[in-house]
Structure formats: structure tokens, C-alpha cells
Design an enzyme around this catalytic site. Sequence first.
Site, mmCIF file in Angstrom:
data_model
loop_
_atom_site.group_PDB
_atom_site.id
_atom_site.type_symbol
_atom_site.label_atom_id
_atom_site.label_comp_id
_atom_site.label_asym_id
_atom_site.label_seq_id
_atom_site.Cartn_x
_atom_site.Cartn_y
_atom_site.Cartn_z
ATOM 1 N N CYS A 122 0.795 -1.243 0.000
ATOM 2 C CA CYS A 122 0.000 0.000 0.000
ATOM 3 C C CYS A 122 0.821 1.283 0.000
ATOM 4 O O CYS A 122 0.373 2.298 -0.514
ATOM 5 C CB CYS A 122 -1.010 0.002 1.150
ATOM 6 S SG CYS A 122 -0.272 0.037 2.781
ATOM 7 N N CYS A 130 -3.610 -2.508 -0.694
ATOM 8 C CA CYS A 130 -2.573 -3.476 -0.331
ATOM 9 C C CYS A 130 -2.446 -4.605 -1.354
ATOM 10 O O CYS A 130 -1.711 -5.570 -1.121
ATOM 11 C CB CYS A 130 -2.860 -4.049 1.056
ATOM 12 S SG CYS A 130 -3.062 -2.767 2.321
ATOM 13 N N LYS A 195 -5.783 -8.450 11.858
ATOM 14 C CA LYS A 195 -5.621 -7.020 11.607
ATOM 15 C C LYS A 195 -6.982 -6.451 11.221
ATOM 16 O O LYS A 195 -7.578 -6.858 10.224
ATOM 17 C CB LYS A 195 -4.609 -6.792 10.479
ATOM 18 C CG LYS A 195 -4.435 -5.317 10.148
ATOM 19 C CD LYS A 195 -3.359 -5.080 9.100
ATOM 20 C CE LYS A 195 -3.212 -3.604 8.810
ATOM 21 N NZ LYS A 195 -2.181 -3.337 7.811
ATOM 22 N N ARG A 205 -1.275 6.567 8.211
ATOM 23 C CA ARG A 205 -1.475 6.717 6.759
ATOM 24 C C ARG A 205 -0.931 8.056 6.283
ATOM 25 O O ARG A 205 -0.429 8.162 5.169
ATOM 26 C CB ARG A 205 -2.937 6.525 6.395
ATOM 27 C CG ARG A 205 -3.318 5.062 6.598
ATOM 28 C CD ARG A 205 -4.693 4.724 6.107
ATOM 29 N NE ARG A 205 -5.026 3.359 6.499
ATOM 30 C CZ ARG A 205 -6.248 2.869 6.506
ATOM 31 N NH1 ARG A 205 -7.261 3.638 6.128
ATOM 32 N NH2 ARG A 205 -6.463 1.625 6.859
ATOM 33 N N ARG A 217 -10.360 -0.331 3.281
ATOM 34 C CA ARG A 217 -9.724 -1.647 3.330
ATOM 35 C C ARG A 217 -10.644 -2.735 3.899
ATOM 36 O O ARG A 217 -10.179 -3.806 4.288
ATOM 37 C CB ARG A 217 -8.462 -1.572 4.195
ATOM 38 C CG ARG A 217 -7.426 -0.544 3.767
ATOM 39 C CD ARG A 217 -6.030 -0.995 4.157
ATOM 40 N NE ARG A 217 -5.057 0.074 4.235
ATOM 41 C CZ ARG A 217 -4.560 0.751 3.203
ATOM 42 N NH1 ARG A 217 -4.978 0.470 1.977
ATOM 43 N NH2 ARG A 217 -3.656 1.694 3.383
ATOM 44 N N GLU A 233 -8.548 -16.536 11.870
ATOM 45 C CA GLU A 233 -7.447 -15.922 11.104
ATOM 46 C C GLU A 233 -6.090 -16.355 11.671
ATOM 47 O O GLU A 233 -5.165 -16.685 10.928
ATOM 48 C CB GLU A 233 -7.538 -14.388 11.182
ATOM 49 C CG GLU A 233 -8.524 -13.741 10.219
ATOM 50 C CD GLU A 233 -7.989 -13.658 8.800
ATOM 51 O OE1 GLU A 233 -6.899 -14.208 8.523
ATOM 52 O OE2 GLU A 233 -8.664 -13.052 7.950
ATOM 53 N N LYS A 248 -3.838 -6.505 15.844
ATOM 54 C CA LYS A 248 -3.654 -5.089 15.567
ATOM 55 C C LYS A 248 -4.994 -4.433 15.243
ATOM 56 O O LYS A 248 -5.726 -4.993 14.433
ATOM 57 C CB LYS A 248 -2.704 -4.954 14.373
ATOM 58 C CG LYS A 248 -2.486 -3.539 13.925
ATOM 59 C CD LYS A 248 -1.685 -3.516 12.654
ATOM 60 C CE LYS A 248 -1.620 -2.091 12.173
ATOM 61 N NZ LYS A 248 -1.034 -1.971 10.876
ATOM 62 N N SER A 274 -0.709 3.851 15.605
ATOM 63 C CA SER A 274 -0.498 5.301 15.562
ATOM 64 C C SER A 274 -1.592 6.100 16.269
ATOM 65 O O SER A 274 -1.299 7.032 17.017
ATOM 66 C CB SER A 274 -0.375 5.745 14.100
ATOM 67 O OG SER A 274 -1.512 5.362 13.347
HETATM 68 C C1 PBG Z 1 0.204 -1.196 5.950
HETATM 69 C C2 PBG Z 1 0.168 -0.897 7.403
HETATM 70 C C3 PBG Z 1 -0.685 -0.033 8.124
HETATM 71 C C4 PBG Z 1 -0.219 -0.022 9.445
HETATM 72 C C5 PBG Z 1 0.858 -0.889 9.503
HETATM 73 N N1 PBG Z 1 1.074 -1.442 8.238
HETATM 74 C C6 PBG Z 1 -1.794 0.818 7.650
HETATM 75 C C7 PBG Z 1 -3.003 0.214 7.102
HETATM 76 O O1 PBG Z 1 -3.199 -1.000 7.077
HETATM 77 O O2 PBG Z 1 -3.826 1.006 6.631
HETATM 78 C C8 PBG Z 1 -0.780 0.793 10.577
HETATM 79 C C9 PBG Z 1 0.185 1.148 11.679
HETATM 80 C C10 PBG Z 1 -0.260 2.211 12.609
HETATM 81 O O3 PBG Z 1 -1.365 2.769 12.517
HETATM 82 O O4 PBG Z 1 0.553 2.538 13.498
HETATM 83 N N2 PBG Z 1 -0.705 -2.103 5.472
#
Ligand code: PBG
Length: 325
Positions: A122, A130, A195, A205, A217, A233, A248, A274
Site C-alpha cells: 500500500c 494493499c 488485523k 497513513r 480496506r 485468522e 492489531k 499510531s
Molecule cells: C500497511 C500498514 C498499516 C499499518 C501498519 N502497516 C496501515 C493500514 O493497514 O492502513 C498501521 C500502523 C499504525 O497505525 O501505526 N498495510
Amino acid sequence: MSFPINRMRRLRASDTLRRMMREISVSVDDLIYPLFVAPGLDVKLQVPSMPGVYHFSVDAICEEAKSVRDLGIPAVLIFGLPDHKDEYGSEAYARDGIVQRAVSRLKNEVPELVVITDVCLCEYTSHGHCGIVRDGEILNDETLDLIARTAVSHAEAGSDIVAPSDMMDGRVMAIREALDDHGFINTPIMAYSAKFASGFYGPFRDAAGCSPQFGDRSSYQMDPPNRREASKEIALDIEEGADIVMVKPALSYLDVISDARMSFDVPIAAYNVSGEYCMVKAAAQAGYIDERRVTTEILTSIKRAGADLIITYSAKDFAHWQRNV
Ligand code: PBG
């Protein structure tokens, strides 16, 4: 037996007693620190949405990695911001891609630091999804080859652990086969297994420039209410060869971490993402909460739920705090 025979406060009476009775504690050894590598020379640029988080150029990231190592943090998780994006995310698997260059420098200059690489398209695709897109659909099986190529290119650059975050079905098996075919039989896979399609990724992002240009997504990441599906999963990823599984985000999914701990004996990682980090930073900056106390409590809750490893933007802060107790 009950009150007054039983008095729970007896074992809380002093700091030392509390220290002795503590059931778990977070160690710097548990932490993984995310790093963003960007083009250029001598770049250290603050990410606007993430106070204390920076984009580093390949040269500057080595200096940063040394300070991470010197704080006793065992591992970093590398994300790349490529020079250019295209429909197939080709810089994700380019031999001289931004992550591949950063990893080989890091392994030369800070060999004892474990380098984990995020495997996804991505950040590299023009549409920000992705996987490969056709007629507005994110294709699963066609994407697997590119994900596997990305993982192999990271291993070739020296990555110690590859961490697929794309959520395509079958990607762990595709990566395991490709790694083994290329002789990387000992490179572990840390799979982003459960996830969720989360609003907590917003600041990331911005940091990684990977917002989808259309839609979202939800057709590949998990639906937030689904707890049983998370176990499935994780089970599938273990069957396909994941060495470490991940939940996550962490904080809104502590039940999922706890379920995973009860059901599976593999190491479990949790990503303190984040948005979770920024909420604490913003509230602390406004003077509403005590950052050290709240961050420590959050990391403790993730560990208590059952995570062995925690990926967190607070790793350096936490390591500093541990040094000055
Ligand atoms: C990429 C990815 C993401 C994160 C880690 N790898 C973003 C997403 O899936 O949109 C998020 C990490 C974070 O928010 O700290 N696929």
C-alpha cells in the site's frame, strides 16, 4: 473466607510489597520500535500527525537505529516511503528499493539490532491499496506473488524477520514457500494475523502516505466486531507457517489478544498503533493526562492481556523512563 479475616490491602501496604506481588511487568526486551525510511540524504523530518516520530533517510536511519540499540530495544520494524508509486507497487520488491537499501545498511552498521520489515504494497501503489486492483476490486490470488517477491527481496537485503500486513488470504503460505525456495529457510514470518479495518491507523497513513485513493480496506482487513473470526485468522496463519502472530490494533482489541493467548502457544505480538499513540500524546500535550503513567499503563494492559511483544511508537520513551526510575 471473607472480611475481616481477608484483607486485600495487606499486600498493597508498601512500594516494595507491591513490587513483589506484581503479576507481570513490561520489559524493554518486549518492545519493537517502528521506523520510517524516506528518500534523500541527511533527512530527519517530523511526521506532523505523530509527535516524536520522524521520516529518516537511509543514512540518518542508521544513527537512529544506534540510539534505539543503545537504549536496549531489541528490534525495529521498517516501513518505506518510495520515490515513486505505480499500479503494481514495484518499488516494494525492487532490489534497490528504499527498504532494501535501508535494511542492508542497518545490518552492516548495527548488526545486533533485529530488523523486521513490513511486507505490504500500500505504500508503493498509486491507488494506495494493499493488493493489485482490477475494475475497482482488490485481487487476492494475483497479489500473492508480489507479496512473496517483496518478502524475498527483504530477506535478500538482510531482513531478520518479515511481517506481512496486507491481509490477503494465503499470503503466509506464499511467503513461506518463496523464502524456502530462495534458501531463507530460517527467516521467520511475523504475520499481521488479526488485523482489523481500524480508524486508529489514521495518523500512520499520513506518515506512510498510504491512504486508499478509493474505497477503504474493509474487503480485506477484519471487521472490528468479530472476535471468533480473529481466532480463525490466527489459526490459519499458524497452519500456513507463521512463526509469530499479531493482533492489531492493540488497545481496543485486548479481548482478541487474550483469546489468542489462551488458544495458541506461539509468540503473540500486538501493535499499539499510531492513533493510540497520538491520543496519548495530544492529551499529554494539553495537560490532561500524565504521559508516562498512561503510556506505562497501556503497555502493561497489552502485556497483561497476553502479548509477548509490543510494537509501539513509545518504545524509546519507555526505555528512557526505565533508565531513570
Ligand atoms: C500497511 C500498514 C498499516 C499499518 C501498519 N502497516 C496501515 C493500514 O493497514 O492502513 C498501521 C500502523 C499504525 O497505525 O501505526 N498495510
